[in-house]
Write a protein that holds these residues in place. Structure first.
Motif, PDB file in Angstrom:
ATOM      1  N   PHE A  57       0.817  -1.204   0.000  1.00 47.88           N
ATOM      2  CA  PHE A  57       0.000   0.000   0.000  1.00 47.88           C
ATOM      3  C   PHE A  57       0.858   1.264   0.000  1.00 47.88           C
ATOM      4  O   PHE A  57       0.346   2.370   0.225  1.00 47.88           O
ATOM      5  CB  PHE A  57      -0.909   0.022   1.237  1.00 47.88           C
ATOM      6  CG  PHE A  57      -1.906  -1.106   1.281  1.00 47.88           C
ATOM      7  CD1 PHE A  57      -2.826  -1.284   0.266  1.00 47.88           C
ATOM      8  CD2 PHE A  57      -1.920  -1.991   2.352  1.00 47.88           C
ATOM      9  CE1 PHE A  57      -3.745  -2.316   0.308  1.00 47.88           C
ATOM     10  CE2 PHE A  57      -2.844  -3.026   2.408  1.00 47.88           C
ATOM     11  CZ  PHE A  57      -3.760  -3.192   1.387  1.00 47.88           C
ATOM     12  N   ALA A  58       2.147   1.131  -0.261  1.00 48.54           N
ATOM     13  CA  ALA A  58       3.083   2.249  -0.143  1.00 48.54           C
ATOM     14  C   ALA A  58       2.654   3.518  -0.886  1.00 48.54           C
ATOM     15  O   ALA A  58       2.790   4.616  -0.337  1.00 48.54           O
ATOM     16  CB  ALA A  58       4.475   1.812  -0.593  1.00 48.54           C
ATOM     17  N   PRO A  59       2.137   3.437  -2.119  1.00 44.03           N
ATOM     18  CA  PRO A  59       1.763   4.681  -2.791  1.00 44.03           C
ATOM     19  C   PRO A  59       0.740   5.508  -2.018  1.00 44.03           C
ATOM     20  O   PRO A  59       0.786   6.739  -2.043  1.00 44.03           O
ATOM     21  CB  PRO A  59       1.202   4.193  -4.132  1.00 44.03           C
ATOM     22  CG  PRO A  59       1.958   2.928  -4.396  1.00 44.03           C
ATOM     23  CD  PRO A  59       2.054   2.282  -3.039  1.00 44.03           C
ATOM     24  N   LYS A 254       1.255  10.839  -8.684  1.00 44.50           N
ATOM     25  CA  LYS A 254       2.469  11.465  -8.162  1.00 44.50           C
ATOM     26  C   LYS A 254       3.171  10.524  -7.182  1.00 44.50           C
ATOM     27  O   LYS A 254       4.406  10.416  -7.173  1.00 44.50           O
ATOM     28  CB  LYS A 254       2.126  12.774  -7.446  1.00 44.50           C
ATOM     29  CG  LYS A 254       1.572  13.866  -8.330  1.00 44.50           C
ATOM     30  CD  LYS A 254       1.203  15.096  -7.483  1.00 44.50           C
ATOM     31  CE  LYS A 254       0.496  16.153  -8.297  1.00 44.50           C
ATOM     32  NZ  LYS A 254       0.066  17.302  -7.441  1.00 44.50           N
ATOM     33  N   ALA A 255       2.388   9.859  -6.355  1.00 47.35           N
ATOM     34  CA  ALA A 255       2.962   8.989  -5.322  1.00 47.35           C
ATOM     35  C   ALA A 255       3.669   7.785  -5.928  1.00 47.35           C
ATOM     36  O   ALA A 255       4.748   7.378  -5.471  1.00 47.35           O
ATOM     37  CB  ALA A 255       1.867   8.526  -4.372  1.00 47.35           C
ATOM     38  N   VAL A 256       3.068   7.186  -6.962  1.00 46.56           N
ATOM     39  CA  VAL A 256       3.693   6.042  -7.622  1.00 46.56           C
ATOM     40  C   VAL A 256       4.991   6.479  -8.295  1.00 46.56           C
ATOM     41  O   VAL A 256       6.016   5.783  -8.221  1.00 46.56           O
ATOM     42  CB  VAL A 256       2.727   5.402  -8.646  1.00 46.56           C
ATOM     43  CG1 VAL A 256       3.450   4.390  -9.521  1.00 46.56           C
ATOM     44  CG2 VAL A 256       1.569   4.729  -7.920  1.00 46.56           C
ATOM     45  N   ALA A 257       4.978   7.640  -8.937  1.00 47.98           N
ATOM     46  CA  ALA A 257       6.197   8.151  -9.571  1.00 47.98           C
ATOM     47  C   ALA A 257       7.280   8.406  -8.528  1.00 47.98           C
ATOM     48  O   ALA A 257       8.460   8.099  -8.750  1.00 47.98           O
ATOM     49  CB  ALA A 257       5.882   9.444 -10.328  1.00 47.98           C
ATOM     50  N   PHE A 258       6.899   8.953  -7.382  1.00 49.86           N
ATOM     51  CA  PHE A 258       7.866   9.193  -6.306  1.00 49.86           C
ATOM     52  C   PHE A 258       8.456   7.870  -5.819  1.00 49.86           C
ATOM     53  O   PHE A 258       9.669   7.752  -5.616  1.00 49.86           O
ATOM     54  CB  PHE A 258       7.193   9.915  -5.136  1.00 49.86           C
ATOM     55  CG  PHE A 258       8.098  10.101  -3.955  1.00 49.86           C
ATOM     56  CD1 PHE A 258       8.882  11.241  -3.831  1.00 49.86           C
ATOM     57  CD2 PHE A 258       8.184   9.132  -2.955  1.00 49.86           C
ATOM     58  CE1 PHE A 258       9.737  11.412  -2.743  1.00 49.86           C
ATOM     59  CE2 PHE A 258       9.032   9.287  -1.872  1.00 49.86           C
ATOM     60  CZ  PHE A 258       9.810  10.431  -1.765  1.00 49.86           C
ATOM     61  N   ALA A 259       7.605   6.882  -5.634  1.00 51.40           N
ATOM     62  CA  ALA A 259       8.076   5.591  -5.129  1.00 51.40           C
ATOM     63  C   ALA A 259       9.061   4.938  -6.094  1.00 51.40           C
ATOM     64  O   ALA A 259      10.036   4.312  -5.665  1.00 51.40           O
ATOM     65  CB  ALA A 259       6.879   4.669  -4.879  1.00 51.40           C
ATOM     66  N   ARG A 260       8.823   5.080  -7.389  1.00 48.51           N
ATOM     67  CA  ARG A 260       9.743   4.509  -8.373  1.00 48.51           C
ATOM     68  C   ARG A 260      11.122   5.175  -8.277  1.00 48.51           C
ATOM     69  O   ARG A 260      12.153   4.514  -8.400  1.00 48.51           O
ATOM     70  CB  ARG A 260       9.193   4.690  -9.787  1.00 48.51           C
ATOM     71  CG  ARG A 260       8.012   3.798 -10.124  1.00 48.51           C
ATOM     72  CD  ARG A 260       7.773   3.767 -11.621  1.00 48.51           C
ATOM     73  NE  ARG A 260       6.615   2.951 -11.967  1.00 48.51           N
ATOM     74  CZ  ARG A 260       5.431   3.441 -12.318  1.00 48.51           C
ATOM     75  NH1 ARG A 260       5.252   4.736 -12.379  1.00 48.51           N
ATOM     76  NH2 ARG A 260       4.438   2.624 -12.617  1.00 48.51           N
TER      77      ARG A 260
END
Length: 338
Positions: A57-59, A254-260
């Motif tokens: 659930f990180a994003p 935005k969150a998924v891009a940050f996590a990558r």
């Protein structure tokens, strides 16, 4: 979204329900009045996540901690389901506005009388796979004839994927299907079963952590006719909050891009929700699960968009094998990215 196997490991090695499973069958008429009351514009939104906090659930944790929700003017509360709570129970009761669950699970919920509508697909790749020992002679579904397959039970994404594979390769009655609970690693290592159905982003790593070399087998050429994890709401809530839901999609993008770009920081953020990740071994494993999970988001030109063809294929398959009655698939989802 899973996380049934974690819950079992943490609670008592048994759970009567997959996080995206039999709870979807808790039908009834829903609570449209309560849903409407919770749907007032600019009101807080509660997003339901299946069971215990987890790196998968990180994003959502990132979007909250980095302020992406707030930047969109959203007041988001993340809520993890209770151990014995049905997948759609809180949504029906009005204590959740959004549920993070499989498109197939929502479709089954609709067949049981819950007017839940999927308004964004997060996992563009279906998360279930067939797992076998590294030295197994099973390399294709056809090789399963005369062999055994283990999975938690006759519910949820593992079960849907198995049924699709059995039908596609005419394997019904030719393989030994065993319901083994959440003991995939033990069942595979002890040779109780020849293969298991599990999640590519979590179970594969979980089994490998226990010292067993495994590999995955594609369950269906071209992909399973199933829609992966997405976001859904009761229809009155969707009608009242569609603009906010579009903002929520942007925040998660935005969150998924940050996590990558920042996997280490992402795990550190998740540690606030999952304290065990402070342990070096847990942290290292979380990085692997995170990478595999982010891979599931890939495949669409527009983040969160819907694949009409895949929805149609899923409705046809599930109408034959899973659903209580055929459904109008066009009422089961909308695409807020258009």
């Amino acid at each position: 979204m899973k996380l049934r196997h974690w819950l079992v490991a943490l609670v008592s090695a048994t759970l009567a329900l997959s996080g995206c499973s039999a709870g979807a069958g808790n039908g009834g008429n829903g609570s449209e009045k309560e849903a409407s009351q919770s749907a007032a514009s600019n009101a807080p939104l509660t997003v339901g996540l299946t069971y215990v906090p987890d790196i998968q659930f990180a994003p959502l944790y990132v979007a909250q901690e980095k302020g992406y929700f707030a930047e969109e003017g959203l007041d988001i509360k993340l809520r993890h389901h209770g151990a014995q709570e049905g997948l759609l129970t809180a949504l029906q009761g009005g204590s959740e506005d959004v549920v993070f669950a499989g498109g197939d699970e929502m479709l089954e919920g609709r067949s049981n009388g819950v007017d839940v509508v999927n308004w964004a697909t997060m996992y563009q790749k279906y998360p279930v796979t067939l797992i076998v020992p590294e030295d197994s002679k099973i390399h294709t579904p056809a090789d399963l004839v005369g062999n055994s397959i283990g999975l938690p039970g006759p519910y949820g994404e593992n079960y849907y994927a198995l049924q699709a594979m059995l039908q596609a390769y005419d394997l019904e009655g030719k393989v030994d299907v065993q319901y083994i609970g959440y003991t995939q690693a033990a069942a595979l290592s002890s040779k109780q079963v020849d293969s298991v159905v599990g999640f590519s982003n979590s179970d594969v790593h979980s089994i490998a952590r226990q010292g067993m070399s495994v590999r995955t087998v594609e369950m269906m050429e071209g992909g399973l006719p199933l829609v992966g994890v997405g976001l859904g709401s009761l229809r009155p809530t969707l009608e009242a909050r569609s603009e906010d839901f579009t903002k929520l999609i942007r925040a998660l993008d935005k969150a998924v891009a940050f996590a990558r770009e920042n996997p280490e920081e992402t795990v550190n953020i998740t540690e606030k929700f999952v304290p065990s990740l402070a342990e070096p071994e847990e942290h290292a494993n979380a990085l692997k699960v995170l990478d595999s999970t982010l891979n599931l988001y890939e495949g669409a030109e527009v983040f969160g968009s819907q694949d009409a063809q895949r929805w149609g294929e899923m409705a046809e398959f599930m109408g034959q094998k899973i659903l209580q009655a055929p459904l109008d698939v066009e009422s089961a989802y909308v695409d807020l990215t258009k």
